[in-house]
Design a protein around this motif. Structure first.
Motif, PDB file in Angstrom:
ATOM      1  N   LYS A  47       2.256  -2.879   5.906  1.00 53.06           N
ATOM      2  CA  LYS A  47       1.784  -2.897   7.284  1.00 53.06           C
ATOM      3  C   LYS A  47       2.353  -1.767   8.133  1.00 53.06           C
ATOM      4  O   LYS A  47       3.482  -1.327   7.931  1.00 53.06           O
ATOM      5  CB  LYS A  47       2.111  -4.250   7.920  1.00 53.06           C
ATOM      6  N   SER A  48       1.540  -1.352   9.075  1.00 51.64           N
ATOM      7  CA  SER A  48       1.923  -0.344  10.057  1.00 51.64           C
ATOM      8  C   SER A  48       1.608  -0.890  11.444  1.00 51.64           C
ATOM      9  O   SER A  48       0.915  -1.895  11.593  1.00 51.64           O
ATOM     10  CB  SER A  48       1.143   0.964   9.830  1.00 51.64           C
ATOM     11  N   VAL A 107      -1.617   6.349   9.490  1.00 52.65           N
ATOM     12  CA  VAL A 107      -1.643   5.011   8.864  1.00 52.65           C
ATOM     13  C   VAL A 107      -2.136   5.133   7.428  1.00 52.65           C
ATOM     14  O   VAL A 107      -1.580   4.518   6.505  1.00 52.65           O
ATOM     15  CB  VAL A 107      -2.535   4.061   9.674  1.00 52.65           C
ATOM     16  N   LEU A 133     -10.630   1.812  11.660  1.00 49.40           N
ATOM     17  CA  LEU A 133      -9.683   1.031  10.856  1.00 49.40           C
ATOM     18  C   LEU A 133     -10.417  -0.090  10.122  1.00 49.40           C
ATOM     19  O   LEU A 133     -10.136  -0.368   8.955  1.00 49.40           O
ATOM     20  CB  LEU A 133      -8.578   0.457  11.747  1.00 49.40           C
ATOM     21  N   THR A 160      -2.893  -3.150   9.787  1.00 45.50           N
ATOM     22  CA  THR A 160      -2.437  -2.319  10.908  1.00 45.50           C
ATOM     23  C   THR A 160      -2.515  -3.102  12.209  1.00 45.50           C
ATOM     24  O   THR A 160      -3.600  -3.471  12.661  1.00 45.50           O
ATOM     25  CB  THR A 160      -3.305  -1.057  11.049  1.00 45.50           C
ATOM     26  N   GLY A 192      -3.570  -6.434  11.458  1.00 51.45           N
ATOM     27  CA  GLY A 192      -2.342  -6.735  10.738  1.00 51.45           C
ATOM     28  C   GLY A 192      -2.180  -8.202  10.356  1.00 51.45           C
ATOM     29  O   GLY A 192      -1.079  -8.623  10.008  1.00 51.45           O
TER      30      GLY A 192
END
Length: 441
Positions: A49-50, A277, A319, A328, A362
């Motif tokens: 995860k970011s 990312v 995304l 994310t 996320g």
């Protein structure tokens, strides 16, 4: 920044010239771990995860964005528009976000304890109020440390489009290694990260630097050992020769893609954030300042939201399309909101209670609307309102960060220690249950 234990160990047994000869000759690829590199190819929930923080510097107005009250006498500055979350209406300043908001959730009841820009920014970035005895790390610095990846050769904590005078997220007591790497004009200014001369001349320059450094250190071994001088040089050389540096450029991106985000510093910053990312960088901030509208609030807010809207909406859509949103977290937040009352200069002032933020991705729950503000708040005495009548279901900054840390697989109550052994929890708040992934509620 970058940490390669094996890499540093190897370099410690070589002179920098020998190491550079190896590195430049090979691109360093054989020296680096390979298994983790495959992590960048993962998609969906399996991907590490970011977090991307869209930082709204100056204090965006909730009334002209996520929490409009056009039915009240002081909220008729904008109109409401429907969104893809049933029952949720937002300001007409954000038409593209109205189409993407179902991927996210809105908190309309954020509360802060600080109403000054510098102190409010510190609190909103760290979850702790300013304390003269310690400098707390920002939440993004904590995440980049706790979730650092040894296969990333570029900084893992980056601030994009930040400008003069802005408080960049800092490593605080974690050390300068965790300060955000700052890029003023994303996608355009990495010239200084590439050697400006050919390989032979670059090597001669480094040999010269060796002579100067060794001469300086020969009589100052202990003071030099306490600095990060050698480590910083090695990290810089690693980054300069890394293919991952391409993530900081817009190379390969069509102009039409750049235009969708907005061909400005913030829009390009959001596009670079997506590329970072994809590369596996853990914590990224993109800054949009200019929300401090004590004068002519409506025009100022409309101008800034016109920049935010396409960039934010395109980032979420990209995304999602690339199957990166499940890994994310995207958070849009400023240091506080703006007063319900309009002042004599047609502006709104600072308002640290009952402002809005937007977050999602996320694994966070989507489509939620948390909290509620009083549309008649301007009729009350502001000081009394702040002290005694918080918005419905208030969410503090520490609560927000406890929610994010938990979702990223970190224990917010885990203690990290300052250099003098003083323990601090990563967050002192309580996670917002309605926003957590279902498996964590």
């Amino acid at each position: 920044m970058i940490h390669h234990t094996g890499f540093q160990s190897l370099f410690s047994s070589l002179t920098r010239r020998q190491a550079l000869q190896i590195g430049l000759g090979t691109g360093l690829s054989f020296l680096l771990p390979t298994l983790e590199a495959r992590a960048t190819e993962k998609r969906g929930k399996e991907r590490p995860k970011s977090i991307i923080v869209l930082w709204m510097g100056g204090g965006p107005s909730q009334l002209e964005s996520w929490d409009p009250h056009p039915e009240s006498s002081v909220g008729e500055t904008v109109s409401k528009i429907s969104t893809t979350i049933p029952g949720l209406e937002i300001g007409d300043t954000l038409p593209q976000m109205a189409e993407q908001i179902h991927h996210l959730s809105v908190i309309r009841s954020m509360v802060s304890k600080e109403g000054d820009h510098e102190r409010g920014t510190y609190y909103a970035q760290t979850g702790y109020r300013p304390d003269p005895s310690v400098i707390h790390p920002s939440i993004t610095a904590v995440i980049s440390k706790q979730l650092k990846r040894d296969d990333i050769e570029i900084p893992q904590h980056i601030s994009l489009a930040s400008g003069d005078g802005f408080v960049v997220p800092r490593g605080g007591f974690l050390g300068a290694d965790y300060d955000a790497f700052r890029i003023f004009d994303p996608g355009r200014n990495i010239r200084n990260m590439r050697p400006g001369v050919d390989e032979a001349r670059q090597q001669r320059r480094l040999e010269g630097l060796d002579v100067v450094s060794n001469s300086f250190a020969s009589l100052r071994q202990k003071p030099v050992a306490k600095t990060n001088h050698q480590s910083v040089i090695e990290k810089a050389l690693t980054m300069m020769s890394s293919s991952q540096l391409e993530a900081l450029t817009l190379e390969g991106e069509a102009q039409s893609t750049i235009d969708r985000y907005g061909d400005n510093r913030f829009g390009r910053g959001c596009l670079v954030a997506r590329r970072l990312v994809e590369q596996g960088v853990r914590a990224i901030q993109v800054v949009l300042s200019g929300f401090d509208t004590h004068v002519n609030n409506l025009d100022g807010q409309r101008n800034q939201f016109a920049i935010l809207d396409p960039a934010f909406a395109t980032l979420i859509a990209d995304l999602k399309e690339r199957d990166l949103l499940d890994s994310t977290i995207v958070l849009c937040l400023g240091e506080f909101g703006r007063t319900p009352k309009i002042n004599p200069l047609e502006g709104r002032d600072h308002w640290p209670i009952g402002f809005s933020c937007v977050l999602g991705g996320g694994g966070l729950a989507a489509g939620r609307v948390i909290g509620e503000t009083d549309p008649n708040a301007a009729r009350s005495n502001e000081e009394q309102l702040t002290k005694t009548t918080p918005p419905k279901s208030p969410v503090s900054i520490p609560d927000l960060y406890a929610t994010i840390l938990t979702t990223m697989g970190l224990d917010p109550y885990e203690e990290i220690q300052s250099p003098i052994g003083r323990p601090f929890m990563m967050s002192e708040g309580m996670a917002v249950n309605d926003l957590l992934p279902e498996r964590l509620r």
